[in-house]
Design a protein around this motif. Structure first.
Motif, PDB file in Angstrom:
ATOM      1  N   ARG A  30      -5.490   1.701  -4.571  1.00  0.00           N
ATOM      2  CA  ARG A  30      -6.249   0.622  -5.209  1.00  0.00           C
ATOM      3  C   ARG A  30      -5.359  -0.028  -6.248  1.00  0.00           C
ATOM      4  O   ARG A  30      -4.717   0.671  -7.041  1.00  0.00           O
ATOM      5  CB  ARG A  30      -7.499   1.181  -5.879  1.00  0.00           C
ATOM      6  CG  ARG A  30      -8.469   1.793  -4.895  1.00  0.00           C
ATOM      7  CD  ARG A  30      -9.618   2.460  -5.593  1.00  0.00           C
ATOM      8  NE  ARG A  30     -10.433   1.440  -6.245  1.00  0.00           N
ATOM      9  CZ  ARG A  30     -11.537   1.711  -6.922  1.00  0.00           C
ATOM     10  NH1 ARG A  30     -11.929   2.951  -7.069  1.00  0.00           N
ATOM     11  NH2 ARG A  30     -12.228   0.754  -7.470  1.00  0.00           N
ATOM     12  N   ILE A  64       0.871  -1.168   0.000  1.00  0.00           N
ATOM     13  CA  ILE A  64       0.000   0.000   0.000  1.00  0.00           C
ATOM     14  C   ILE A  64       0.912   1.223   0.000  1.00  0.00           C
ATOM     15  O   ILE A  64       1.692   1.426   0.915  1.00  0.00           O
ATOM     16  CB  ILE A  64      -0.906   0.017   1.244  1.00  0.00           C
ATOM     17  CG1 ILE A  64      -1.674  -1.298   1.360  1.00  0.00           C
ATOM     18  CG2 ILE A  64      -1.830   1.213   1.217  1.00  0.00           C
ATOM     19  CD1 ILE A  64      -2.520  -1.636   0.169  1.00  0.00           C
ATOM     20  N   ALA A 115      -4.811  -9.571   4.446  1.00  0.00           N
ATOM     21  CA  ALA A 115      -4.330  -8.369   5.135  1.00  0.00           C
ATOM     22  C   ALA A 115      -4.806  -8.315   6.579  1.00  0.00           C
ATOM     23  O   ALA A 115      -4.021  -8.113   7.502  1.00  0.00           O
ATOM     24  CB  ALA A 115      -4.761  -7.111   4.387  1.00  0.00           C
ATOM     25  N   ASP A 116      -6.101  -8.495   6.796  1.00  0.00           N
ATOM     26  CA  ASP A 116      -6.648  -8.423   8.153  1.00  0.00           C
ATOM     27  C   ASP A 116      -6.094  -9.547   9.024  1.00  0.00           C
ATOM     28  O   ASP A 116      -5.691  -9.325  10.161  1.00  0.00           O
ATOM     29  CB  ASP A 116      -8.178  -8.487   8.102  1.00  0.00           C
ATOM     30  CG  ASP A 116      -8.797  -8.357   9.478  1.00  0.00           C
ATOM     31  OD1 ASP A 116      -8.521  -7.346  10.140  1.00  0.00           O
ATOM     32  OD2 ASP A 116      -9.546  -9.266   9.874  1.00  0.00           O
ATOM     33  N   LEU A 127      -7.834 -13.089   0.740  1.00  0.00           N
ATOM     34  CA  LEU A 127      -7.164 -11.825   1.033  1.00  0.00           C
ATOM     35  C   LEU A 127      -6.776 -11.867   2.503  1.00  0.00           C
ATOM     36  O   LEU A 127      -7.627 -12.047   3.364  1.00  0.00           O
ATOM     37  CB  LEU A 127      -8.099 -10.652   0.746  1.00  0.00           C
ATOM     38  CG  LEU A 127      -8.686 -10.633  -0.664  1.00  0.00           C
ATOM     39  CD1 LEU A 127      -9.755  -9.561  -0.785  1.00  0.00           C
ATOM     40  CD2 LEU A 127      -7.607 -10.431  -1.690  1.00  0.00           C
ATOM     41  N   MET A 181      -6.079  -2.516   7.470  1.00  0.00           N
ATOM     42  CA  MET A 181      -6.584  -2.165   6.142  1.00  0.00           C
ATOM     43  C   MET A 181      -7.832  -2.974   5.830  1.00  0.00           C
ATOM     44  O   MET A 181      -8.115  -3.964   6.470  1.00  0.00           O
ATOM     45  CB  MET A 181      -5.524  -2.405   5.076  1.00  0.00           C
ATOM     46  CG  MET A 181      -5.160  -3.854   4.957  1.00  0.00           C
ATOM     47  SD  MET A 181      -3.989  -4.326   3.668  1.00  0.00           S
ATOM     48  CE  MET A 181      -3.245  -2.890   3.129  1.00  0.00           C
ATOM     49  N   ASP A 182      -8.553  -2.509   4.842  1.00  0.00           N
ATOM     50  CA  ASP A 182      -9.776  -3.142   4.396  1.00  0.00           C
ATOM     51  C   ASP A 182      -9.548  -3.655   2.977  1.00  0.00           C
ATOM     52  O   ASP A 182      -9.367  -2.863   2.052  1.00  0.00           O
ATOM     53  CB  ASP A 182     -10.897  -2.102   4.412  1.00  0.00           C
ATOM     54  CG  ASP A 182     -12.256  -2.697   4.632  1.00  0.00           C
ATOM     55  OD1 ASP A 182     -12.353  -3.905   4.853  1.00  0.00           O
ATOM     56  OD2 ASP A 182     -13.228  -1.933   4.559  1.00  0.00           O
ATOM     57  N   THR A 183      -9.499  -4.966   2.792  1.00  0.00           N
ATOM     58  CA  THR A 183      -9.308  -5.515   1.443  1.00  0.00           C
ATOM     59  C   THR A 183     -10.659  -5.848   0.841  1.00  0.00           C
ATOM     60  O   THR A 183     -11.631  -6.119   1.530  1.00  0.00           O
ATOM     61  CB  THR A 183      -8.424  -6.772   1.488  1.00  0.00           C
ATOM     62  OG1 THR A 183      -8.966  -7.687   2.441  1.00  0.00           O
ATOM     63  CG2 THR A 183      -7.003  -6.432   1.874  1.00  0.00           C
ATOM     64  N   TYR A 184     -10.740  -5.824  -0.479  1.00  0.00           N
ATOM     65  CA  TYR A 184     -11.998  -6.036  -1.186  1.00  0.00           C
ATOM     66  C   TYR A 184     -11.714  -6.842  -2.437  1.00  0.00           C
ATOM     67  O   TYR A 184     -10.753  -6.589  -3.152  1.00  0.00           O
ATOM     68  CB  TYR A 184     -12.612  -4.679  -1.568  1.00  0.00           C
ATOM     69  CG  TYR A 184     -13.854  -4.788  -2.397  1.00  0.00           C
ATOM     70  CD1 TYR A 184     -15.073  -5.116  -1.820  1.00  0.00           C
ATOM     71  CD2 TYR A 184     -13.812  -4.567  -3.760  1.00  0.00           C
ATOM     72  CE1 TYR A 184     -16.223  -5.224  -2.581  1.00  0.00           C
ATOM     73  CE2 TYR A 184     -14.950  -4.669  -4.531  1.00  0.00           C
ATOM     74  CZ  TYR A 184     -16.157  -4.998  -3.937  1.00  0.00           C
ATOM     75  OH  TYR A 184     -17.280  -5.104  -4.700  1.00  0.00           O
TER      76      TYR A 184
END
Length: 71
Positions: A41, A35, A60-61, A58, A67-70
């Motif tokens: 993005r 990031i 990351a968490d 995903l 962070m918020d992954t999508y």
């Protein structure tokens, strides 16, 4: 630190921040990115055939990143 026996794609130095400039990756595989700024993005694409099944994870968490992954 994570271990894998799959090919690892590193985030490209070129822009990949829109669907039109998505970075091509190989599936199955792993992506290692970073990031660079708030609200960063990154987009990736891979070839798939009708009927193929993929599991996308995903982490990351789960890795403790704030962070918020999508997907």
């Amino acid at each position: 630190m994570f271990l894998t026996d799959l090919p690892v794609a590193l985030e490209a130095d070129r822009p990949n921040d829109t669907p039109e400039t998505a970075q091509e990756i190989t599936a199955p595989g792993e992506v290692a990115g970073r990031i660079e700024k708030r609200h960063d993005r990154d987009f990736y694409r891979f070839a798939a055939k009708k009927g193929e099944v993929f599991a996308v994870s995903l982490i990351a968490d789960r890795a403790g990143a704030d962070m918020d992954t999508y997907f």
